[in-house]
Design an enzyme around this catalytic site. Sequence first.
Site, PDB file in Angstrom:
ATOM      1  N   ARG A 277     -52.201  -4.515  30.681  1.00 21.43           N
ATOM      2  CA  ARG A 277     -52.176  -3.080  30.426  1.00 21.43           C
ATOM      3  C   ARG A 277     -53.427  -2.432  31.027  1.00 21.43           C
ATOM      4  O   ARG A 277     -54.354  -3.113  31.448  1.00 21.43           O
ATOM      5  CB  ARG A 277     -52.125  -2.821  28.915  1.00 21.43           C
ATOM      6  CG  ARG A 277     -50.827  -3.202  28.245  1.00 21.43           C
ATOM      7  CD  ARG A 277     -50.912  -3.112  26.730  1.00 21.43           C
ATOM      8  NE  ARG A 277     -51.724  -4.189  26.160  1.00 21.43           N
ATOM      9  CZ  ARG A 277     -51.953  -4.367  24.859  1.00 21.43           C
ATOM     10  NH1 ARG A 277     -51.448  -3.493  23.993  1.00 21.43           N
ATOM     11  NH2 ARG A 277     -52.685  -5.374  24.432  1.00 21.43           N
TER      12      ARG A 277
ATOM     13  N   HIS B  24     -60.502  -4.353  16.531  1.00 11.79           N
ATOM     14  CA  HIS B  24     -60.174  -5.425  15.577  1.00 11.79           C
ATOM     15  C   HIS B  24     -61.427  -6.205  15.192  1.00 11.79           C
ATOM     16  O   HIS B  24     -61.534  -7.418  15.404  1.00 11.79           O
ATOM     17  CB  HIS B  24     -59.122  -6.367  16.171  1.00 11.79           C
ATOM     18  CG  HIS B  24     -57.832  -5.685  16.532  1.00 11.79           C
ATOM     19  ND1 HIS B  24     -56.981  -5.139  15.590  1.00 11.79           N
ATOM     20  CD2 HIS B  24     -57.257  -5.432  17.743  1.00 11.79           C
ATOM     21  CE1 HIS B  24     -55.930  -4.604  16.194  1.00 11.79           C
ATOM     22  NE2 HIS B  24     -56.072  -4.755  17.492  1.00 11.79           N
TER      23      HIS B  24
ATOM     24  N   GLU C  60     -57.130   1.356  16.251  1.00 11.19           N
ATOM     25  CA  GLU C  60     -56.343   0.897  15.106  1.00 11.19           C
ATOM     26  C   GLU C  60     -56.732   1.526  13.778  1.00 11.19           C
ATOM     27  O   GLU C  60     -56.024   1.344  12.781  1.00 11.19           O
ATOM     28  CB  GLU C  60     -56.400  -0.637  14.991  1.00 11.19           C
ATOM     29  CG  GLU C  60     -57.739  -1.222  14.571  1.00 11.19           C
ATOM     30  CD  GLU C  60     -58.655  -1.527  15.741  1.00 11.19           C
ATOM     31  OE1 GLU C  60     -59.655  -2.236  15.543  1.00 11.19           O
ATOM     32  OE2 GLU C  60     -58.376  -1.060  16.878  1.00 11.19           O
TER      33      GLU C  60
ATOM     34  N   SER D 291     -47.524  -1.460  17.637  1.00 10.96           N
ATOM     35  CA  SER D 291     -46.842  -2.149  16.545  1.00 10.96           C
ATOM     36  C   SER D 291     -45.337  -2.175  16.792  1.00 10.96           C
ATOM     37  O   SER D 291     -44.665  -3.167  16.505  1.00 10.96           O
ATOM     38  CB  SER D 291     -47.150  -1.467  15.213  1.00 10.96           C
ATOM     39  OG  SER D 291     -48.516  -1.596  14.874  1.00 10.96           O
TER      40      SER D 291
ATOM     41  N   SER E  71     -42.186  -8.848  -2.565  1.00 10.10           N
ATOM     42  CA  SER E  71     -43.005 -10.003  -2.204  1.00 10.10           C
ATOM     43  C   SER E  71     -43.860 -10.471  -3.380  1.00 10.10           C
ATOM     44  O   SER E  71     -44.751  -9.766  -3.847  1.00 10.10           O
ATOM     45  CB  SER E  71     -43.907  -9.664  -1.018  1.00 10.10           C
ATOM     46  OG  SER E  71     -44.603 -10.816  -0.581  1.00 10.10           O
TER      47      SER E  71
ATOM     48  N   ALA F   8     -50.016 -10.552  13.154  1.00  9.34           N
ATOM     49  CA  ALA F   8     -51.298 -10.135  12.574  1.00  9.34           C
ATOM     50  C   ALA F   8     -52.486 -10.910  13.122  1.00  9.34           C
ATOM     51  O   ALA F   8     -53.600 -10.760  12.617  1.00  9.34           O
ATOM     52  CB  ALA F   8     -51.243 -10.291  11.052  1.00  9.34           C
TER      53      ALA F   8
ATOM     54  N   ASP G  40     -54.363 -10.576  15.651  1.00  8.64           N
ATOM     55  CA  ASP G  40     -55.502  -9.755  16.079  1.00  8.64           C
ATOM     56  C   ASP G  40     -56.475  -9.509  14.930  1.00  8.64           C
ATOM     57  O   ASP G  40     -57.665  -9.280  15.160  1.00  8.64           O
ATOM     58  CB  ASP G  40     -55.018  -8.392  16.609  1.00  8.64           C
ATOM     59  CG  ASP G  40     -54.633  -8.452  18.073  1.00  8.64           C
ATOM     60  OD1 ASP G  40     -55.220  -9.260  18.806  1.00  8.64           O
ATOM     61  OD2 ASP G  40     -53.740  -7.693  18.477  1.00  8.64           O
TER      62      ASP G  40
ATOM     63  N   VAL H 275     -49.918 -15.167  19.957  1.00  5.62           N
ATOM     64  CA  VAL H 275     -50.560 -14.478  21.078  1.00  5.62           C
ATOM     65  C   VAL H 275     -51.277 -13.226  20.564  1.00  5.62           C
ATOM     66  O   VAL H 275     -50.671 -12.388  19.884  1.00  5.62           O
ATOM     67  CB  VAL H 275     -49.529 -14.110  22.157  1.00  5.62           C
ATOM     68  CG1 VAL H 275     -50.181 -13.283  23.265  1.00  5.62           C
ATOM     69  CG2 VAL H 275     -48.906 -15.375  22.741  1.00  5.62           C
ATOM     70  N   ALA H 276     -52.549 -13.115  20.906  1.00  2.00           N
ATOM     71  CA  ALA H 276     -53.383 -12.062  20.321  1.00  2.00           C
ATOM     72  C   ALA H 276     -53.201 -10.692  20.978  1.00  2.00           C
ATOM     73  O   ALA H 276     -53.740  -9.711  20.469  1.00  2.00           O
ATOM     74  CB  ALA H 276     -54.854 -12.480  20.384  1.00  2.00           C
ATOM     75  N   ASN H 277     -52.504 -10.627  22.080  1.00  3.92           N
ATOM     76  CA  ASN H 277     -52.228  -9.326  22.707  1.00  3.92           C
ATOM     77  C   ASN H 277     -50.766  -9.305  23.163  1.00  3.92           C
ATOM     78  O   ASN H 277     -50.463  -9.158  24.345  1.00  3.92           O
ATOM     79  CB  ASN H 277     -53.186  -9.044  23.870  1.00  3.92           C
ATOM     80  CG  ASN H 277     -53.166 -10.122  24.944  1.00  3.92           C
ATOM     81  OD1 ASN H 277     -52.899 -11.288  24.665  1.00  3.92           O
ATOM     82  ND2 ASN H 277     -53.462  -9.743  26.175  1.00  3.92           N
ATOM     83  N   MET H 278     -49.877  -9.410  22.209  1.00  2.81           N
ATOM     84  CA  MET H 278     -48.449  -9.519  22.512  1.00  2.81           C
ATOM     85  C   MET H 278     -47.929  -8.407  23.420  1.00  2.81           C
ATOM     86  O   MET H 278     -47.198  -8.675  24.379  1.00  2.81           O
ATOM     87  CB  MET H 278     -47.633  -9.565  21.221  1.00  2.81           C
ATOM     88  CG  MET H 278     -47.739 -10.870  20.473  1.00  2.81           C
ATOM     89  SD  MET H 278     -46.799 -10.860  18.923  1.00  2.81           S
ATOM     90  CE  MET H 278     -45.131 -10.662  19.527  1.00  2.81           C
TER      91      MET H 278
END
Length: 371
Positions: A15, A96, A118, A134, A220, A268, A270, A298-301
């Site tokens: 990106r 983050h 964020e 998101s 939950s 989640a 990140d 993966v931390a940056n999907m």
Amino acid sequence: MLIGVPREIKEGERRVGLPPPAVRELVLHGHRVIVESGAGVGIGASDANYESAAAEIAAHPQDVWGQAELVVKVKEPQPTERKMLSEGQILFAYLHLAPDHEQTADLIASGAACIAYETVTDSRGSLPLLAPMSRVAGRLAVQAGAWALETTHGGAGVLIGGVPGVPPARVVIIGGGVVGENAAEIAIGMGADVRVLDIDPAALVHLEQRFGAAVVTVTSTRSALESEVLDADLVIGAVLVTGARAPKLVTAAMIETMRPRSVVVDVAIDQGGCFETSHPTTHAEPTYVHGDIVHYCVANMPGAVPLTSTRALSDATLPRVLALAENGLEALRSDSHLSSGLNVYRGQITEPSVAAAMGVPFVEPRTALAS
């Protein structure tokens, strides 16, 4: 104001902070934009495209970081980039910080004003700069999970939608917010048996009203979580606590109860991840197996679909970039929603969850900006 757009250097990140149309808009408002050569290659934007938008092209990263008053990027600055950040600069990006002590320490030392996408809010109390990614990540999570369930990628060989006579995969989504809702939409569309857990009754009501009988909503609790994880083929972690480290809701013991070669996707990650067995992975090596369960972390999907992601992110960030370019720090003083994005300012932590994670005092953004 001179706005800088560096090339992203995080592994697998394609990106870019500002595409050419956004650059043109800023220039039309009287600002200069300097773009590092090759910054747009991941979205098919050449240096010539940026020059057509009246950007200046810099040959080296230092030419951007060393000159720009406002640096606009996507992912958190990497260690080499943080060394180029200086006092008086404004950094606008995803940060983050809560699970990242090293980055936080470097940003504190820089003396810069560091604004995290964020944690920027809006008048409805939502997170308008996090929401676009998101949505992308939620939709990608199901694609990634379906891919990982194939035996060629380590999974059990389960088809998400099943076929006549063979039931579909059980997809369990933990968290019914933006990520969870978008994951549910795609999973339902692929024909999965979908269940969503959340602690917020309003979120569950919203999902039931939107999807009807196509989704099973579950309040939950620890017992419910254990039961649902046990029966799942794919578990998607879609938990968010604004600015804070994600809670470890799925324990290693729960992972051990899952069906062999089932899959977990930790959106989640990140923010530290919501599975106890998670650790960050990359687009080059997206999965690993722990306890016979395939983990996709993966931390940056959204970097996997950079064109869609860049356009969606820029649509949301551009008005805020314009406000910062027009008014500098005064934009933060006059807009409480934008100032909620301020995480670090001249050596002070101005976001409460980050301060708590670091174990240091929290300073209100308005207090810091007034000093």
